[in-house]
Design a protein around this motif. Structure first.
Motif, PDB file in Angstrom:
ATOM      1  N   GLU A 133       0.737  -1.418   0.032  1.00 24.85           N
ATOM      2  CA  GLU A 133       0.010  -0.099  -0.065  1.00 24.85           C
ATOM      3  C   GLU A 133       0.775   1.122  -0.022  1.00 24.85           C
ATOM      4  O   GLU A 133       0.661   2.308  -0.835  1.00 24.85           O
ATOM      5  CB  GLU A 133      -0.950  -0.150   1.146  1.00 24.85           C
ATOM      6  CG  GLU A 133      -2.000  -1.047   1.267  1.00 24.85           C
ATOM      7  CD  GLU A 133      -1.334  -2.487   1.444  1.00 24.85           C
ATOM      8  OE1 GLU A 133      -2.227  -3.399   1.126  1.00 24.85           O
ATOM      9  OE2 GLU A 133      -0.342  -2.726   2.095  1.00 24.85           O
ATOM     10  N   SER A 134       1.992   1.017   0.607  1.00 27.83           N
ATOM     11  CA  SER A 134       2.885   2.242   0.756  1.00 27.83           C
ATOM     12  C   SER A 134       3.581   2.570  -0.642  1.00 27.83           C
ATOM     13  O   SER A 134       3.587   3.645  -0.852  1.00 27.83           O
ATOM     14  CB  SER A 134       3.930   2.169   1.845  1.00 27.83           C
ATOM     15  OG  SER A 134       3.584   2.251   3.305  1.00 27.83           O
ATOM     16  N   LEU A 135       3.863   1.570  -1.326  1.00 34.24           N
ATOM     17  CA  LEU A 135       4.482   1.653  -2.557  1.00 34.24           C
ATOM     18  C   LEU A 135       3.322   2.173  -3.667  1.00 34.24           C
ATOM     19  O   LEU A 135       4.042   3.081  -4.423  1.00 34.24           O
ATOM     20  CB  LEU A 135       5.096   0.405  -3.143  1.00 34.24           C
ATOM     21  CG  LEU A 135       6.308  -0.232  -2.213  1.00 34.24           C
ATOM     22  CD1 LEU A 135       6.737  -1.608  -2.896  1.00 34.24           C
ATOM     23  CD2 LEU A 135       7.494   0.810  -2.371  1.00 34.24           C
ATOM     24  N   GLU A 136       2.188   1.628  -3.604  1.00 33.58           N
ATOM     25  CA  GLU A 136       1.229   2.230  -4.445  1.00 33.58           C
ATOM     26  C   GLU A 136       0.972   3.605  -3.941  1.00 33.58           C
ATOM     27  O   GLU A 136       0.979   4.466  -5.074  1.00 33.58           O
ATOM     28  CB  GLU A 136      -0.012   1.441  -4.171  1.00 33.58           C
ATOM     29  CG  GLU A 136      -1.073   1.927  -5.280  1.00 33.58           C
ATOM     30  CD  GLU A 136      -2.240   1.061  -5.135  1.00 33.58           C
ATOM     31  OE1 GLU A 136      -3.140   1.080  -6.004  1.00 33.58           O
ATOM     32  OE2 GLU A 136      -2.215   0.014  -4.411  1.00 33.58           O
ATOM     33  N   PHE A 137       0.923   4.213  -2.754  1.00 34.68           N
ATOM     34  CA  PHE A 137       0.932   5.368  -2.332  1.00 34.68           C
ATOM     35  C   PHE A 137       1.863   6.319  -3.106  1.00 34.68           C
ATOM     36  O   PHE A 137       1.738   7.427  -3.228  1.00 34.68           O
ATOM     37  CB  PHE A 137       0.577   5.508  -0.767  1.00 34.68           C
ATOM     38  CG  PHE A 137       0.579   7.075  -0.397  1.00 34.68           C
ATOM     39  CD1 PHE A 137      -0.776   7.568  -0.189  1.00 34.68           C
ATOM     40  CD2 PHE A 137       1.373   8.004   0.193  1.00 34.68           C
ATOM     41  CE1 PHE A 137      -0.945   8.749   0.105  1.00 34.68           C
ATOM     42  CE2 PHE A 137       1.506   9.154   0.518  1.00 34.68           C
ATOM     43  CZ  PHE A 137      -0.179   9.622   0.534  1.00 34.68           C
ATOM     44  N   LEU A 138       3.169   5.698  -2.936  1.00 38.00           N
ATOM     45  CA  LEU A 138       4.405   6.457  -3.557  1.00 38.00           C
ATOM     46  C   LEU A 138       4.275   6.850  -4.843  1.00 38.00           C
ATOM     47  O   LEU A 138       4.455   7.805  -5.442  1.00 38.00           O
ATOM     48  CB  LEU A 138       5.550   5.981  -2.988  1.00 38.00           C
ATOM     49  CG  LEU A 138       6.879   6.226  -3.833  1.00 38.00           C
ATOM     50  CD1 LEU A 138       7.405   7.481  -3.104  1.00 38.00           C
ATOM     51  CD2 LEU A 138       7.886   5.187  -3.372  1.00 38.00           C
ATOM     52  N   ALA A 139       3.741   5.683  -5.423  1.00 40.32           N
ATOM     53  CA  ALA A 139       3.669   5.909  -7.056  1.00 40.32           C
ATOM     54  C   ALA A 139       2.551   6.731  -7.548  1.00 40.32           C
ATOM     55  O   ALA A 139       2.758   7.595  -8.445  1.00 40.32           O
ATOM     56  CB  ALA A 139       3.441   4.586  -7.587  1.00 40.32           C
ATOM     57  N   MET A 140       1.620   6.965  -6.591  1.00 44.28           N
ATOM     58  CA  MET A 140       0.379   7.622  -7.057  1.00 44.28           C
ATOM     59  C   MET A 140       0.542   9.132  -6.513  1.00 44.28           C
ATOM     60  O   MET A 140      -0.247  10.215  -7.185  1.00 44.28           O
ATOM     61  CB  MET A 140      -0.817   7.151  -6.509  1.00 44.28           C
ATOM     62  CG  MET A 140      -1.207   5.887  -7.082  1.00 44.28           C
ATOM     63  SD  MET A 140      -1.522   5.826  -9.036  1.00 44.28           S
ATOM     64  CE  MET A 140      -3.086   6.481  -8.770  1.00 44.28           C
ATOM     65  N   SER A 141       1.505   9.594  -5.615  1.00 47.64           N
ATOM     66  CA  SER A 141       1.602  10.994  -4.877  1.00 47.64           C
ATOM     67  C   SER A 141       2.465  11.769  -5.367  1.00 47.64           C
ATOM     68  O   SER A 141       2.611  12.904  -5.060  1.00 47.64           O
ATOM     69  CB  SER A 141       1.454  10.765  -3.333  1.00 47.64           C
ATOM     70  OG  SER A 141       0.559   9.870  -3.035  1.00 47.64           O
ATOM     71  N   PHE A 142       3.438  11.235  -6.267  1.00 48.81           N
ATOM     72  CA  PHE A 142       4.696  12.249  -6.487  1.00 48.81           C
ATOM     73  C   PHE A 142       4.719  11.903  -8.147  1.00 48.81           C
ATOM     74  O   PHE A 142       5.468  10.953  -8.547  1.00 48.81           O
ATOM     75  CB  PHE A 142       5.759  11.597  -5.847  1.00 48.81           C
ATOM     76  CG  PHE A 142       6.011  11.900  -4.591  1.00 48.81           C
ATOM     77  CD1 PHE A 142       5.926  12.803  -3.618  1.00 48.81           C
ATOM     78  CD2 PHE A 142       5.681  10.545  -3.815  1.00 48.81           C
ATOM     79  CE1 PHE A 142       5.783  13.000  -2.330  1.00 48.81           C
ATOM     80  CE2 PHE A 142       5.413  10.377  -2.185  1.00 48.81           C
ATOM     81  CZ  PHE A 142       5.553  11.511  -1.474  1.00 48.81           C
ATOM     82  N   PRO A 143       4.248  13.010  -8.770  1.00 52.46           N
ATOM     83  CA  PRO A 143       4.087  12.611 -10.126  1.00 52.46           C
ATOM     84  C   PRO A 143       5.442  12.909 -11.017  1.00 52.46           C
ATOM     85  O   PRO A 143       5.425  12.173 -12.215  1.00 52.46           O
ATOM     86  CB  PRO A 143       3.212  13.936 -10.677  1.00 52.46           C
ATOM     87  CG  PRO A 143       3.131  14.943  -9.584  1.00 52.46           C
ATOM     88  CD  PRO A 143       3.588  13.901  -8.487  1.00 52.46           C
ATOM     89  N   ASN A 144       6.508  13.076 -10.346  1.00 52.34           N
ATOM     90  CA  ASN A 144       7.788  13.494 -11.169  1.00 52.34           C
ATOM     91  C   ASN A 144       8.837  12.297 -10.581  1.00 52.34           C
ATOM     92  O   ASN A 144      10.016  12.617 -10.438  1.00 52.34           O
ATOM     93  CB  ASN A 144       8.445  14.864 -10.961  1.00 52.34           C
ATOM     94  CG  ASN A 144       9.285  15.067 -12.168  1.00 52.34           C
ATOM     95  OD1 ASN A 144       9.221  14.511 -13.284  1.00 52.34           O
ATOM     96  ND2 ASN A 144      10.463  15.702 -11.842  1.00 52.34           N
ATOM     97  N   PHE A 145       8.349  11.503  -9.802  1.00 51.48           N
ATOM     98  CA  PHE A 145       9.101  10.304  -8.901  1.00 51.48           C
ATOM     99  C   PHE A 145      10.050   9.644  -9.995  1.00 51.48           C
ATOM    100  O   PHE A 145       9.667   9.318 -11.021  1.00 51.48           O
ATOM    101  CB  PHE A 145       8.238   9.644  -7.992  1.00 51.48           C
ATOM    102  CG  PHE A 145       9.138   8.898  -7.062  1.00 51.48           C
ATOM    103  CD1 PHE A 145       9.787   9.325  -5.902  1.00 51.48           C
ATOM    104  CD2 PHE A 145       9.515   7.482  -7.270  1.00 51.48           C
ATOM    105  CE1 PHE A 145      10.474   8.724  -5.041  1.00 51.48           C
ATOM    106  CE2 PHE A 145      10.480   6.784  -6.432  1.00 51.48           C
ATOM    107  CZ  PHE A 145      10.853   7.523  -5.345  1.00 51.48           C
ATOM    108  N   LYS A 146      11.262   9.799  -9.720  1.00 50.62           N
ATOM    109  CA  LYS A 146      12.089   9.096 -10.508  1.00 50.62           C
ATOM    110  C   LYS A 146      13.202   7.940  -9.753  1.00 50.62           C
ATOM    111  O   LYS A 146      13.517   6.972 -10.732  1.00 50.62           O
ATOM    112  CB  LYS A 146      13.379  10.158 -11.124  1.00 50.62           C
ATOM    113  CG  LYS A 146      12.696  11.394 -11.743  1.00 50.62           C
ATOM    114  CD  LYS A 146      13.671  12.424 -12.193  1.00 50.62           C
ATOM    115  CE  LYS A 146      13.032  13.433 -13.025  1.00 50.62           C
ATOM    116  NZ  LYS A 146      13.895  14.572 -13.330  1.00 50.62           N
ATOM    117  N   ARG A 147      13.542   7.880  -8.595  1.00 48.60           N
ATOM    118  CA  ARG A 147      14.468   7.063  -8.210  1.00 48.60           C
ATOM    119  C   ARG A 147      13.829   6.283  -6.968  1.00 48.60           C
ATOM    120  O   ARG A 147      13.876   6.938  -5.960  1.00 48.60           O
ATOM    121  CB  ARG A 147      15.854   7.630  -8.040  1.00 48.60           C
ATOM    122  CG  ARG A 147      16.505   8.234  -9.245  1.00 48.60           C
ATOM    123  CD  ARG A 147      17.681   9.112  -8.958  1.00 48.60           C
ATOM    124  NE  ARG A 147      18.099   9.427  -9.981  1.00 48.60           N
ATOM    125  CZ  ARG A 147      19.165   8.979 -10.946  1.00 48.60           C
ATOM    126  NH1 ARG A 147      19.291   7.619 -10.829  1.00 48.60           N
ATOM    127  NH2 ARG A 147      19.507   9.565 -12.054  1.00 48.60           N
TER     128      ARG A 147
END
Length: 584
Positions: A133-147
């Motif tokens: 759930e945390s990884l999905e939240f991370l993926a959905m919450s930061f539109p310019n996430f890179k690393r």
């Protein structure tokens, strides 16, 4: 903040010159050139203006203990962070000494960052609890996430990786290493969008599931900037050859299994693929190595600076032949299956070597016949005078050998000697190993990290307190005779930041002798020592800015503190402690 002027005192005193006589833009630009977080932290202490300039110009933050601070404090202090490195559980969790569900949950941090750092691009986690759930939240919450880097984390599955692959449209790096992961399938590789071309680094070497190779092949083909690729052991040699053809400009490669039987044409194709890997500087993997096929690596070894063979059970002659083609090696990791003869080859072939790690292939087998001894270590020291970092697992050692080693390599900054049998004496004299570590701290004046093992009395700790003035991390197991040993270390090592102790006779007096020291340290860990809960209560009462935690053991006396974790914190006692953690 305006430019600072030179100011004359209104009195008759001398003219005062401000140390902060720079415009904002200049000062922030200068501070942005400081690469190390310690340097930036020091700069922020110069004056109030430098503090503000450092605050607004910092884009990266390193947090060595997730309970030393809260995410809210971090976001107030640094408003423009784009990269976060965060560590959680104590290091001894690697040895199963920290119970499951101890804490270090990443989710509260992500919730805060989603509000305060929506522009976050990079997250590096070590020993944190991470859920799908945390990884999905991370993926959905930061539109310019890179690393994203996950090292020794737990709690998630390949479903979480699928969420990252699906939703991180600008992903540059995905690094998954040595995690307690629920490895359900390799289908997550098919979740990367077909238009994703930004990937530069992909590491899934420690996953065990079968790989969707067609998805991986397509991903590598369209990732024209790919520089790091580390695959798991389910990638065979034929598949590896196809990947190398698609990514000839790799600088780091982790191979899969080397045990596949190849036809002559397949062998030639693989050899040709490696021959094109002229930029390679790091090589790892080589699982289940077949010596016949190791020769295909030779053309790519010329430029290697790091060779990680910790997954390859090579014999001494195989290692010797490989090292003959690695003239520029700086870092080498091997298993003890190479034996002393293999280490002799290291000494003769790797004059530029700076780091050596020798791991046990069968650490829990007391009857094992192979392994390395003091003679292999000595041979390395004669041929590798630049050695700075060593982690050496062995079953026997002598004081004289260690003295010779540090005489040959006085520049050690990290010396981690692990004699696998607890309290093992010098096998030639049957005496303690005190003089060995005395030689280390007397000779290696730049020593920052030291791990002790073998039969040791308090004399070892006297040596450490007297000579190890730059020591930052000390790890101790099955050593010492009395509280005096620990007292010598706490009283004599001014730069000590982390002290890790297990199965030692140190008790309450030793614990309480550090009252003047602990606030300048990052953490203290003591397990299976002679410490009581009352002594821990006294420490907590005397040092209110420390968090003192006792991990309770149902099978032990309630008055004894079997596991104690002490760390400084500006956040106060943590709010998520499980029932088995007593916060004092």
């Amino acid at each position: 903040m305006n430019s600072k002027k030179l100011k004359d005192s209104s009195n008759s005193g001398p003219r005062q010159i401000s140390v902060c006589s720079f415009p904002d833009e200049v000062l922030e630009r200068v501070l942005s050139l400081l690469a190390f977080h310690k340097d930036r932290s020091s700069a922020s202490l110069v004056c109030k203006d430098w503090y503000q300039a450092e605050r607004w110009s910092r884009t990266r933050v390193y947090i060595g203990n997730c309970y030393a601070v809260t995410p809210e404090i971090v976001s107030r202090r640094f408003p423009k962070i784009r990269s976060v490195t965060l560590k959680g559980k104590p290091r001894f969790s690697d040895f199963n000494l920290v119970p499951e569900k101890w804490g270090a949950d990443i989710h509260p941090w992500l919730v805060c960052f989603a509000n305060d750092y929506p522009f976050l691009e990079e997250l590096r986690l070590k020993r944190m609890s991470v859920s799908d759930e945390s990884l999905e939240f991370l993926a959905m919450s930061f539109p310019n996430f890179k690393r994203l880097s996950l090292l020794s984390c737990d709690g998630f599955s390949t479903d979480g990786l699928a969420a990252i692959a699906t939703h991180c449209k600008n992903l540059v790096e995905l690094d998954v290493q040595e995690n307690g992961i629920d490895d359900r399938s390799g289908c997550w590789l098919s979740c990367f969008p077909e238009n994703l071309t930004s990937l530069e680094a992909l590491n899934f070497a420690h996953l065990n599931s079968e790989v969707n190779f067609s998805a991986l092949e397509r991903l590598v083909a369209r990732s024209k900037s790919l520089k790091v690729l580390k695959v798991n052991k389910n990638i065979n040699l034929e598949q590896l050859q196809r990947l190398l053809v698609l990514a000839p400009r790799l600088i780091e490669l982790g191979t899969g299994s080397f045990s596949q039987e190849l036809h002559p044409c397949q062998y030639a194709a693989l050899e040709s693929a490696f021959n094109c890997c002229r930029d390679l500087n790091a090589l790892s993997g080589i699982c289940e190595a077949n010596s016949v096929y190791l020769r295909v690596l030779y053309p790519a070894c010329t430029s290697l600076t790091f060779l990680n063979l910790s997954d390859a059970t090579l014999q001494s002659d195989e290692l010797a032949k490989l090292l003959a083609h690695c003239p520029n090696l700086r870092r080498l990791w091997v298993l003890d299956t190479v034996e002393d003869k293999g280490l002799e080859a290291v000494g003769s072939s790797c004059p530029l070597l700076e780091e050596l790690r020798v791991f046990p292939a069968s650490p829990f087998d007391p009857d094992i016949v192979h392994g390395v001894t003091e003679s292999g270590f000595v041979a390395v020291s004669y041929g590798c005078p630049r050695l700075r970092y060593v982690l050496y697992f062995c079953r026997q050692m002598t004081n004289a050998a260690v003295a010779t080693i540090v005489q040959n390599c006085p520049g050690f900054t990290h010396f981690r000697l692990c004699i696998m049998n607890p309290a093992q004496p010098d096998y030639l004299t049957n005496g303690p190993m005190d003089e060995a570590f005395g030689s280390v701290v007397k000779t290696c004046t730049k020593l920052r990290r030291l791990a002790l093992s073998g039969l040791l009395t308090d004399l070892t700790f006297e040596y450490i307190g007297k000579y190890a003035k730059n020591l930052e991390t000390l790890s101790v197991a099955f050593a010492g005779r009395s509280d005096w040993g620990m007292q010598c270390v706490l009283g004599g090592c001014p730069k000590l930041r982390r002290l890790e102790i297990r199965d030692c006779p140190f008790g309450n007096d030793a614990l309480l002798s550090g009252l003047d020291k602990y606030e300048s340290m990052r953490s203290l860990w003591m397990s299976a020592c002679n410490v009581t809960v009352n002594a821990c209560r006294l420490l907590a009462r005397e040092m209110p800015r420390l968090n003192v935690e006792v991990i309770k053991d149902e099978e032990k006396d309630d008055s004894q503190a079997d596991k104690v974790y002490v760390y400084r914190s500006v956040a106060g006692p943590r709010k998520d402690a499980p029932p088995f953690v007593l916060t004092l």
